[in-house]
Scaffold this motif. Sequence first.
Motif, PDB file in Angstrom:
ATOM      1  N   PRO A  16     -85.191  27.514 -71.406  1.00  0.00           N
ATOM      2  CA  PRO A  16     -85.915  28.018 -72.577  1.00  0.00           C
ATOM      3  C   PRO A  16     -87.194  28.792 -72.317  1.00  0.00           C
ATOM      4  CG  PRO A  16     -85.132  25.805 -72.965  1.00  0.00           C
ATOM      5  CD  PRO A  16     -84.926  26.085 -71.510  1.00  0.00           C
ATOM      6  N   PRO A  17     -88.029  28.480 -71.282  1.00  0.00           N
ATOM      7  CA  PRO A  17     -89.291  29.224 -71.150  1.00  0.00           C
ATOM      8  C   PRO A  17     -89.161  30.743 -71.160  1.00  0.00           C
ATOM      9  CG  PRO A  17     -89.357  27.302 -69.761  1.00  0.00           C
ATOM     10  CD  PRO A  17     -87.969  27.356 -70.339  1.00  0.00           C
ATOM     11  N   PRO A  18     -88.156  31.361 -70.478  1.00  0.00           N
ATOM     12  CA  PRO A  18     -88.049  32.812 -70.581  1.00  0.00           C
ATOM     13  C   PRO A  18     -87.613  33.275 -71.967  1.00  0.00           C
ATOM     14  CG  PRO A  18     -86.881  31.981 -68.649  1.00  0.00           C
ATOM     15  CD  PRO A  18     -87.204  30.814 -69.526  1.00  0.00           C
ATOM     16  N   MET A  19     -87.193  32.304 -72.818  1.00  0.00           N
ATOM     17  CA  MET A  19     -86.648  32.656 -74.122  1.00  0.00           C
ATOM     18  C   MET A  19     -87.522  32.087 -75.224  1.00  0.00           C
ATOM     19  SD  MET A  19     -82.708  31.856 -73.157  1.00  0.00           S
ATOM     20  CE  MET A  19     -82.030  32.772 -74.519  1.00  0.00           C
ATOM     21  N   ARG A  20     -88.826  32.060 -75.002  1.00  0.00           N
ATOM     22  CA  ARG A  20     -89.721  31.440 -75.973  1.00  0.00           C
ATOM     23  C   ARG A  20     -89.624  32.098 -77.348  1.00  0.00           C
ATOM     24  NH1 ARG A  20     -93.448  27.920 -73.742  1.00  0.00           N
ATOM     25  NH2 ARG A  20     -93.533  27.941 -71.476  1.00  0.00           N
ATOM     26  N   GLY A  21     -89.328  33.381 -77.369  1.00  0.00           N
ATOM     27  CA  GLY A  21     -89.224  34.073 -78.642  1.00  0.00           C
ATOM     28  C   GLY A  21     -88.048  33.612 -79.469  1.00  0.00           C
ATOM     29  N   MET A  22     -87.078  32.912 -78.822  1.00  0.00           N
ATOM     30  CA  MET A  22     -85.905  32.439 -79.548  1.00  0.00           C
ATOM     31  C   MET A  22     -86.120  31.041 -80.106  1.00  0.00           C
ATOM     32  SD  MET A  22     -83.048  33.692 -76.852  1.00  0.00           S
ATOM     33  CE  MET A  22     -81.725  32.937 -77.782  1.00  0.00           C
ATOM     34  N   SER A  23     -87.165  30.357 -79.666  1.00  0.00           N
ATOM     35  CA  SER A  23     -87.434  28.998 -80.129  1.00  0.00           C
ATOM     36  C   SER A  23     -88.601  29.045 -81.093  1.00  0.00           C
ATOM     37  CB  SER A  23     -87.783  28.096 -78.942  1.00  0.00           C
ATOM     38  OG  SER A  23     -88.089  26.799 -79.383  1.00  0.00           O
ATOM     39  N   GLY A  24     -88.389  28.568 -82.306  1.00  0.00           N
ATOM     40  CA  GLY A  24     -89.458  28.676 -83.294  1.00  0.00           C
ATOM     41  C   GLY A  24     -89.486  27.504 -84.234  1.00  0.00           C
ATOM     42  N   ALA A  77     -81.373  22.978 -86.973  1.00  0.00           N
ATOM     43  CA  ALA A  77     -82.749  22.588 -86.678  1.00  0.00           C
ATOM     44  C   ALA A  77     -83.580  23.713 -86.076  1.00  0.00           C
ATOM     45  CB  ALA A  77     -82.751  21.388 -85.734  1.00  0.00           C
ATOM     46  N   GLY A  78     -82.958  24.847 -85.791  1.00  0.00           N
ATOM     47  CA  GLY A  78     -83.696  25.961 -85.202  1.00  0.00           C
ATOM     48  C   GLY A  78     -83.911  25.825 -83.716  1.00  0.00           C
ATOM     49  N   ILE A  79     -82.997  25.095 -83.038  1.00  0.00           N
ATOM     50  CA  ILE A  79     -83.088  24.900 -81.583  1.00  0.00           C
ATOM     51  C   ILE A  79     -81.933  25.665 -80.933  1.00  0.00           C
ATOM     52  CG2 ILE A  79     -83.061  23.216 -79.701  1.00  0.00           C
ATOM     53  CD1 ILE A  79     -84.036  21.121 -81.742  1.00  0.00           C
ATOM     54  N   PRO A  80     -82.210  26.752 -80.215  1.00  0.00           N
ATOM     55  CA  PRO A  80     -81.139  27.598 -79.695  1.00  0.00           C
ATOM     56  C   PRO A  80     -80.542  27.144 -78.368  1.00  0.00           C
ATOM     57  CG  PRO A  80     -83.239  28.598 -79.222  1.00  0.00           C
ATOM     58  CD  PRO A  80     -83.545  27.348 -80.002  1.00  0.00           C
ATOM     59  N   LEU A 129     -64.603  23.370 -78.412  1.00  0.00           N
ATOM     60  CA  LEU A 129     -64.230  24.782 -78.264  1.00  0.00           C
ATOM     61  C   LEU A 129     -64.241  25.500 -79.605  1.00  0.00           C
ATOM     62  CD1 LEU A 129     -61.300  24.752 -75.665  1.00  0.00           C
ATOM     63  CD2 LEU A 129     -63.762  24.947 -75.272  1.00  0.00           C
ATOM     64  N   ILE A 130     -63.736  24.820 -80.633  1.00  0.00           N
ATOM     65  CA  ILE A 130     -63.716  25.429 -81.973  1.00  0.00           C
ATOM     66  C   ILE A 130     -65.140  25.709 -82.434  1.00  0.00           C
ATOM     67  CG2 ILE A 130     -62.882  25.203 -84.339  1.00  0.00           C
ATOM     68  CD1 ILE A 130     -60.666  25.145 -82.205  1.00  0.00           C
ATOM     69  N   GLN A 131     -66.026  24.723 -82.220  1.00  0.00           N
ATOM     70  CA  GLN A 131     -67.400  24.868 -82.698  1.00  0.00           C
ATOM     71  C   GLN A 131     -68.158  25.943 -81.940  1.00  0.00           C
ATOM     72  OE1 GLN A 131     -68.123  22.988 -85.504  1.00  0.00           O
ATOM     73  NE2 GLN A 131     -69.663  24.594 -85.618  1.00  0.00           N
ATOM     74  N   PHE A 132     -67.808  26.160 -80.678  1.00  0.00           N
ATOM     75  CA  PHE A 132     -68.465  27.222 -79.912  1.00  0.00           C
ATOM     76  C   PHE A 132     -68.210  28.595 -80.529  1.00  0.00           C
ATOM     77  CE2 PHE A 132     -68.113  24.531 -75.787  1.00  0.00           C
ATOM     78  CZ  PHE A 132     -69.221  23.797 -76.167  1.00  0.00           C
ATOM     79  N   THR A 133     -67.134  28.755 -81.260  1.00  0.00           N
ATOM     80  CA  THR A 133     -66.848  30.035 -81.901  1.00  0.00           C
ATOM     81  C   THR A 133     -67.639  30.209 -83.197  1.00  0.00           C
ATOM     82  OG1 THR A 133     -64.968  29.239 -83.257  1.00  0.00           O
ATOM     83  CG2 THR A 133     -64.491  29.894 -80.988  1.00  0.00           C
ATOM     84  N   ARG A 134     -68.372  29.164 -83.610  1.00  0.00           N
ATOM     85  CA  ARG A 134     -69.044  29.188 -84.911  1.00  0.00           C
ATOM     86  C   ARG A 134     -70.562  29.010 -84.853  1.00  0.00           C
ATOM     87  NH1 ARG A 134     -64.971  24.801 -87.843  1.00  0.00           N
ATOM     88  NH2 ARG A 134     -63.064  26.051 -87.750  1.00  0.00           N
ATOM     89  N   SER A 135     -71.081  28.467 -83.768  1.00  0.00           N
ATOM     90  CA  SER A 135     -72.503  28.100 -83.711  1.00  0.00           C
ATOM     91  C   SER A 135     -73.262  28.940 -82.693  1.00  0.00           C
ATOM     92  CB  SER A 135     -72.652  26.613 -83.358  1.00  0.00           C
ATOM     93  OG  SER A 135     -72.089  25.797 -84.362  1.00  0.00           O
ATOM     94  N   LYS A 136     -74.401  29.476 -83.105  1.00  0.00           N
ATOM     95  CA  LYS A 136     -75.241  30.317 -82.235  1.00  0.00           C
ATOM     96  C   LYS A 136     -76.192  29.430 -81.433  1.00  0.00           C
ATOM     97  CE  LYS A 136     -76.981  34.068 -84.003  1.00  0.00           C
ATOM     98  NZ  LYS A 136     -77.656  35.004 -84.922  1.00  0.00           N
ATOM     99  N   VAL A 137     -75.644  28.824 -80.390  1.00  0.00           N
ATOM    100  CA  VAL A 137     -76.418  27.945 -79.511  1.00  0.00           C
ATOM    101  C   VAL A 137     -76.003  28.224 -78.071  1.00  0.00           C
ATOM    102  CG1 VAL A 137     -76.913  25.551 -78.884  1.00  0.00           C
ATOM    103  CG2 VAL A 137     -76.600  26.152 -81.289  1.00  0.00           C
ATOM    104  N   ALA A 138     -76.968  28.332 -77.178  1.00  0.00           N
ATOM    105  CA  ALA A 138     -76.674  28.465 -75.755  1.00  0.00           C
ATOM    106  C   ALA A 138     -76.456  27.073 -75.180  1.00  0.00           C
ATOM    107  CB  ALA A 138     -77.821  29.168 -75.040  1.00  0.00           C
ATOM    108  N   LEU A 141     -91.839  22.803 -81.944  1.00  0.00           N
ATOM    109  CA  LEU A 141     -91.256  23.916 -82.690  1.00  0.00           C
ATOM    110  C   LEU A 141     -92.326  24.696 -83.453  1.00  0.00           C
ATOM    111  CD1 LEU A 141     -88.000  22.224 -84.068  1.00  0.00           C
ATOM    112  CD2 LEU A 141     -88.135  24.005 -82.324  1.00  0.00           C
ATOM    113  N   ALA A 142     -93.261  23.976 -84.034  1.00  0.00           N
ATOM    114  CA  ALA A 142     -94.326  24.634 -84.802  1.00  0.00           C
ATOM    115  C   ALA A 142     -95.196  25.507 -83.908  1.00  0.00           C
ATOM    116  CB  ALA A 142     -95.177  23.594 -85.524  1.00  0.00           C
ATOM    117  N   GLU A 143     -95.367  25.081 -82.655  1.00  0.00           N
ATOM    118  CA  GLU A 143     -96.214  25.817 -81.713  1.00  0.00           C
ATOM    119  C   GLU A 143     -95.432  26.835 -80.882  1.00  0.00           C
ATOM    120  OE1 GLU A 143     -97.944  22.669 -79.465  1.00  0.00           O
ATOM    121  OE2 GLU A 143     -98.959  21.788 -81.226  1.00  0.00           O
ATOM    122  N   GLY A 144     -94.116  26.926 -81.126  1.00  0.00           N
ATOM    123  CA  GLY A 144     -93.304  27.887 -80.387  1.00  0.00           C
ATOM    124  C   GLY A 144     -93.000  27.476 -78.966  1.00  0.00           C
ATOM    125  N   ARG A 145     -93.141  26.173 -78.650  1.00  0.00           N
ATOM    126  CA  ARG A 145     -92.815  25.697 -77.306  1.00  0.00           C
ATOM    127  C   ARG A 145     -91.318  25.435 -77.191  1.00  0.00           C
ATOM    128  NH1 ARG A 145     -95.222  20.676 -76.362  1.00  0.00           N
ATOM    129  NH2 ARG A 145     -95.988  20.451 -78.502  1.00  0.00           N
TER     130      ARG A 145
END
Length: 374
Positions: free
Chosen positions: A302-310, A121-124, A148-157, A20-24
């Motif tokens: 995740p590799p195409p979405m590296r900007g989303m993982s931090g 935790a910052g993991i999308p 299903l309820i939680q899917f309406t509340r959490s920003k995670v793919a 996470l620190a290295e943006g991987r």
Amino acid sequence: MTREHGRVPLVYSEEVADALAEGRPVVALESNVITHGLPYPDNAATARKVEDAVRAGGAIPATICVEGGQIKVGMTDEDVERFASTSGIPKVSSRDLPVVLAQGGLGALTVASSVVAAELAGIPFFSSAGIGGVHRGAEKTMDVSSDLIQFTRSKVAVVCAGAKSILDLNLTMEYLETHCVPVVSYRSDDFPAFYCVSSGIRSPQRLDDEQVIARAVDNHWALGNNSSFLITTPVREEDAIDASEVDAAITGAMAAAERDGVRGNAITKYLMRAVDAATEGRSSRANMSVLVSTAEVGGVWPPPMRGMSGRPPDPSAAPPRSPSAPGRFGVPGKPYPRIPKNQGIAPARVRAVQTSHRVRALSRPGTQRKGRTV
């Protein structure tokens, strides 16, 4: 590494913290499949295969559990072995999470609680074999999975092999549509059903390009949505079980469950065991296969979405904006422009406001209107 999100302590494994620190890219995984899935030692071996599959895709796995009043983001081999061989570890859904954290004991996270922890935790990205959904007979029991309820509340793919066959999959899809949770099938026309390649339900969207799906996920959140994004991938054909065979087993098991008074949280395990017996153990082998195959696909995303993982989030800081993310007018990195008075779209808005004031004025008693009193 330990970090608090508000008052909730998050403990990261060294591998996950470094990534996470290295943006991987990092992919979150649930721990419930270790404690409430296959028997020991198959559960430990499968958990390691799932993590290896994520690594093979180019990402770092982060299996999440609860221990000692903390959320552990990334389980060590020793943690996996202990959870796999210890009986009585509770299954922790999102509603149970605050209580189990307060008690300070062990807890195995479900899909619902895992996406809560992953977002903190910052993991999308999160990978699971199959999600929960609307149960058969829900029109009488109101039994709807907290997933299903939680899917309406959490920003995670969420990458998964659809929902379990024991559910009412038509109502599950209706629920997701009603709550505007996107469902995209990767290189497949149909919504899969766990260890069945197809549920017989056409997927709302089919996308074959990883980059396009990555942009779609990013767009979903850039548009202001605070919900999950589902990406489905079916089990391999050679490991799948025929849908009609599974359905026949479920129909018989549902009748037996009604007769035996099995309800609530117990119904899922009851039905899954009935299917396993009816298929002479083939469903258990398919279960192991689908865990690994979804993790392989999850590790690729995740590799195409590296900007989303931090880095792990700082709760006191404002959410970061990706340099490539569109601004509120679709211009990367640019804020909503100030529009000078009476320029651009302002006159139309002024006319609308004036009209609104005029209508309200005419509604008052005694108002003059074209020579007569209203």
